[in-house]
Design a protein around this motif. Structure first.
Motif, PDB file in Angstrom:
ATOM      1  N   MET A   1      47.091  19.327  34.141  1.00 21.36           N
ATOM      2  CA  MET A   1      45.643  19.169  34.086  1.00 21.36           C
ATOM      3  C   MET A   1      45.015  20.501  33.685  1.00 21.36           C
ATOM      4  SD  MET A   1      43.288  17.942  37.214  1.00 21.36           S
ATOM      5  CE  MET A   1      41.557  17.868  37.049  1.00 21.36           C
ATOM      6  N   ARG A   2      44.220  20.500  32.618  1.00 26.37           N
ATOM      7  CA  ARG A   2      43.592  21.727  32.147  1.00 26.37           C
ATOM      8  C   ARG A   2      42.087  21.639  32.323  1.00 26.37           C
ATOM      9  NH1 ARG A   2      46.038  25.659  29.189  1.00 26.37           N
ATOM     10  NH2 ARG A   2      48.152  25.276  28.613  1.00 26.37           N
ATOM     11  N   ASN A   3      41.524  22.625  32.975  1.00 22.52           N
ATOM     12  CA  ASN A   3      40.079  22.728  33.171  1.00 22.52           C
ATOM     13  C   ASN A   3      39.658  24.114  32.736  1.00 22.52           C
ATOM     14  OD1 ASN A   3      39.856  20.192  34.559  1.00 22.52           O
ATOM     15  ND2 ASN A   3      40.852  21.174  36.278  1.00 22.52           N
ATOM     16  N   GLU A   4      38.440  24.236  32.223  1.00 21.86           N
ATOM     17  CA  GLU A   4      37.909  25.552  31.877  1.00 21.86           C
ATOM     18  C   GLU A   4      36.847  25.910  32.898  1.00 21.86           C
ATOM     19  OE1 GLU A   4      35.289  27.432  28.392  1.00 21.86           O
ATOM     20  OE2 GLU A   4      37.165  26.513  27.766  1.00 21.86           O
ATOM     21  N   THR A   5      37.049  27.037  33.560  1.00 20.43           N
ATOM     22  CA  THR A   5      36.145  27.465  34.606  1.00 20.43           C
ATOM     23  C   THR A   5      35.757  28.922  34.377  1.00 20.43           C
ATOM     24  OG1 THR A   5      37.381  26.028  36.104  1.00 20.43           O
ATOM     25  CG2 THR A   5      35.834  27.529  37.102  1.00 20.43           C
ATOM     26  N   VAL A   6      34.485  29.244  34.623  1.00 21.86           N
ATOM     27  CA  VAL A   6      34.001  30.617  34.481  1.00 21.86           C
ATOM     28  C   VAL A   6      34.082  31.283  35.852  1.00 21.86           C
ATOM     29  CG1 VAL A   6      32.028  32.062  33.887  1.00 21.86           C
ATOM     30  CG2 VAL A   6      32.459  29.961  32.611  1.00 21.86           C
ATOM     31  N   PHE A   7      34.716  32.460  35.890  1.00 17.68           N
ATOM     32  CA  PHE A   7      34.843  33.238  37.118  1.00 17.68           C
ATOM     33  C   PHE A   7      34.150  34.571  36.938  1.00 17.68           C
ATOM     34  CE2 PHE A   7      38.446  30.371  37.304  1.00 17.68           C
ATOM     35  CZ  PHE A   7      38.373  29.914  38.604  1.00 17.68           C
ATOM     36  N   ARG A   8      33.393  34.975  37.926  1.00 17.57           N
ATOM     37  CA  ARG A   8      32.701  36.261  37.892  1.00 17.57           C
ATOM     38  C   ARG A   8      33.668  37.364  38.302  1.00 17.57           C
ATOM     39  NH1 ARG A   8      27.892  38.516  40.908  1.00 17.57           N
ATOM     40  NH2 ARG A   8      27.375  40.241  39.555  1.00 17.57           N
ATOM     41  N   VAL A   9      33.736  38.411  37.497  1.00 18.71           N
ATOM     42  CA  VAL A   9      34.621  39.546  37.763  1.00 18.71           C
ATOM     43  C   VAL A   9      33.813  40.636  38.453  1.00 18.71           C
ATOM     44  CG1 VAL A   9      36.118  41.290  36.735  1.00 18.71           C
ATOM     45  CG2 VAL A   9      35.999  39.003  35.733  1.00 18.71           C
ATOM     46  N   ILE A  10      34.284  41.051  39.634  1.00 20.66           N
ATOM     47  CA  ILE A  10      33.655  42.141  40.377  1.00 20.66           C
ATOM     48  C   ILE A  10      34.752  43.128  40.726  1.00 20.66           C
ATOM     49  CG2 ILE A  10      32.369  42.763  42.455  1.00 20.66           C
ATOM     50  CD1 ILE A  10      31.313  39.872  42.491  1.00 20.66           C
ATOM     51  N   ARG A  13      38.327  42.113  39.866  1.00 23.30           N
ATOM     52  CA  ARG A  13      38.956  41.064  40.676  1.00 23.30           C
ATOM     53  C   ARG A  13      38.133  39.787  40.569  1.00 23.30           C
ATOM     54  NH1 ARG A  13      43.017  42.795  43.482  1.00 23.30           N
ATOM     55  NH2 ARG A  13      43.125  41.045  44.915  1.00 23.30           N
ATOM     56  N   ILE A  14      38.809  38.648  40.684  1.00 21.98           N
ATOM     57  CA  ILE A  14      38.122  37.367  40.713  1.00 21.98           C
ATOM     58  C   ILE A  14      38.503  36.608  41.984  1.00 21.98           C
ATOM     59  CG2 ILE A  14      37.987  37.096  38.214  1.00 21.98           C
ATOM     60  CD1 ILE A  14      40.268  34.983  38.497  1.00 21.98           C
ATOM     61  N   ARG A  15      37.663  35.692  42.360  1.00 16.71           N
ATOM     62  CA  ARG A  15      37.964  34.772  43.459  1.00 16.71           C
ATOM     63  C   ARG A  15      38.334  33.457  42.789  1.00 16.71           C
ATOM     64  NH1 ARG A  15      39.555  34.108  48.613  1.00 16.71           N
ATOM     65  NH2 ARG A  15      38.400  32.486  49.677  1.00 16.71           N
ATOM     66  N   PHE A  16      39.648  33.255  42.558  1.00 14.66           N
ATOM     67  CA  PHE A  16      40.149  32.072  41.870  1.00 14.66           C
ATOM     68  C   PHE A  16      40.080  30.863  42.792  1.00 14.66           C
ATOM     69  CE2 PHE A  16      43.743  29.201  41.013  1.00 14.66           C
ATOM     70  CZ  PHE A  16      43.420  28.798  39.733  1.00 14.66           C
ATOM     71  N   LYS A  17      39.566  29.748  42.259  1.00  9.01           N
ATOM     72  CA  LYS A  17      39.544  28.486  42.997  1.00  9.01           C
ATOM     73  C   LYS A  17      40.091  27.410  42.069  1.00  9.01           C
ATOM     74  CE  LYS A  17      36.571  25.194  45.363  1.00  9.01           C
ATOM     75  NZ  LYS A  17      35.189  24.836  45.679  1.00  9.01           N
ATOM     76  N   LYS A  48      42.192  26.947  32.820  1.00  7.31           N
ATOM     77  CA  LYS A  48      41.780  27.899  31.792  1.00  7.31           C
ATOM     78  C   LYS A  48      40.584  28.663  32.338  1.00  7.31           C
ATOM     79  CE  LYS A  48      40.504  28.436  27.015  1.00  7.31           C
ATOM     80  NZ  LYS A  48      40.248  27.802  25.733  1.00  7.31           N
ATOM     81  N   CYS A  49      40.762  29.969  32.541  1.00  5.52           N
ATOM     82  CA  CYS A  49      39.735  30.807  33.166  1.00  5.52           C
ATOM     83  C   CYS A  49      39.030  31.654  32.122  1.00  5.52           C
ATOM     84  CB  CYS A  49      40.367  31.718  34.216  1.00  5.52           C
ATOM     85  SG  CYS A  49      41.243  30.835  35.491  1.00  5.52           S
ATOM     86  N   VAL A  50      37.728  31.677  32.191  1.00  8.41           N
ATOM     87  CA  VAL A  50      36.901  32.553  31.366  1.00  8.41           C
ATOM     88  C   VAL A  50      36.288  33.567  32.310  1.00  8.41           C
ATOM     89  CG1 VAL A  50      34.909  32.666  29.832  1.00  8.41           C
ATOM     90  CG2 VAL A  50      36.431  30.688  29.745  1.00  8.41           C
ATOM     91  N   PHE A  51      36.394  34.862  31.974  1.00  2.70           N
ATOM     92  CA  PHE A  51      35.935  35.911  32.871  1.00  2.70           C
ATOM     93  C   PHE A  51      34.553  36.416  32.457  1.00  2.70           C
ATOM     94  CE2 PHE A  51      40.691  36.690  33.003  1.00  2.70           C
ATOM     95  CZ  PHE A  51      40.861  35.836  34.074  1.00  2.70           C
ATOM     96  N   ASN A  52      33.627  36.418  33.400  1.00  2.00           N
ATOM     97  CA  ASN A  52      32.261  36.868  33.174  1.00  2.00           C
ATOM     98  C   ASN A  52      32.057  38.189  33.901  1.00  2.00           C
ATOM     99  OD1 ASN A  52      29.556  37.196  32.785  1.00  2.00           O
ATOM    100  ND2 ASN A  52      28.936  35.540  34.135  1.00  2.00           N
ATOM    101  N   ARG A  53      31.811  39.243  33.153  1.00  2.36           N
ATOM    102  CA  ARG A  53      31.597  40.562  33.746  1.00  2.36           C
ATOM    103  C   ARG A  53      30.119  40.944  33.794  1.00  2.36           C
ATOM    104  NH1 ARG A  53      36.699  40.848  31.534  1.00  2.36           N
ATOM    105  NH2 ARG A  53      38.201  41.918  32.836  1.00  2.36           N
ATOM    106  N   ARG A  54      29.251  40.054  33.391  1.00  2.73           N
ATOM    107  CA  ARG A  54      27.815  40.349  33.371  1.00  2.73           C
ATOM    108  C   ARG A  54      27.209  40.243  34.760  1.00  2.73           C
ATOM    109  NH1 ARG A  54      25.901  40.727  28.462  1.00  2.73           N
ATOM    110  NH2 ARG A  54      27.113  39.888  26.764  1.00  2.73           N
ATOM    111  N   ILE A  55      26.234  41.095  35.023  1.00  2.97           N
ATOM    112  CA  ILE A  55      25.522  41.056  36.299  1.00  2.97           C
ATOM    113  C   ILE A  55      24.589  39.851  36.316  1.00  2.97           C
ATOM    114  CG2 ILE A  55      23.854  42.259  37.745  1.00  2.97           C
ATOM    115  CD1 ILE A  55      25.093  44.875  36.627  1.00  2.97           C
ATOM    116  N   ALA A  56      23.844  39.661  35.240  1.00  5.94           N
ATOM    117  CA  ALA A  56      22.946  38.511  35.127  1.00  5.94           C
ATOM    118  C   ALA A  56      23.480  37.594  34.029  1.00  5.94           C
ATOM    119  CB  ALA A  56      21.540  38.974  34.762  1.00  5.94           C
TER     120      ALA A  56
END
Length: 142
Positions: A1-10, A13-17, A48-56
């Protein structure tokens, strides 16, 4: 099963779910990586994880415009998104042939002709901040 999810990078590091079983885990992310396929440690589902490093987050904004280089070359572009901080940064998609011809380079100054909303981009100057495939990151010069 493939899903694309956006994770915020702080702090890299990410909190993978996991989208399949909701298992959570903190994972390190190397700088410069925009996305990665991660296998869940419990159910082995791949996300499939997409990493977001933006504050806003960026605001979606679509429309066509003409990008004009310093040399006077005109290029039809599609606006993709803009910064939430008053519109200083924009994301554009450029034609594939412009990517191969290397028409636009990082650091180059450009301006725009936008018929559908002339005040959005105005008559200001912009600088190309990054280029990743067909996506350009443009910042308004203040």
């Amino acid at each position: 099963m493939r899903n694309e999810t956006v994770f915020r990078v702080i702090n890299n590091r990410i909190r993978f779910k996991c989208a399949a079983c909701s298992a959570k885990r903190n994972l390190p992310v190397r700088s410069g990586i925009r996305g990665k396929n991660i296998r869940c440690h419990k159910c082995d589902a791949i996300t499939k994880c997409v990493f977001n490093r933006r504050i806003a987050p960026r605001e979606l904004q679509s429309g066509n415009a003409i990008m004009i280089t310093k040399e006077g070359k005109e290029l039809a572009v599609n606006m993709h998104d803009m910064s939430a901080d008053g519109g200083l940064g924009f994301g554009f998609d450029i034609p594939l042939k412009a990517v191969f011809a290397q028409t636009i380079r990082v650091g180059e100054e450009v301006h725009f002709n936008c018929k559908w909303n002339p005040r959005l981009l105005g008559s200001g100057r912009f600088k190309v901040m990054n280029s990743h495939g067909q996506r350009l990151g443009i910042q308004k010069m203040v």
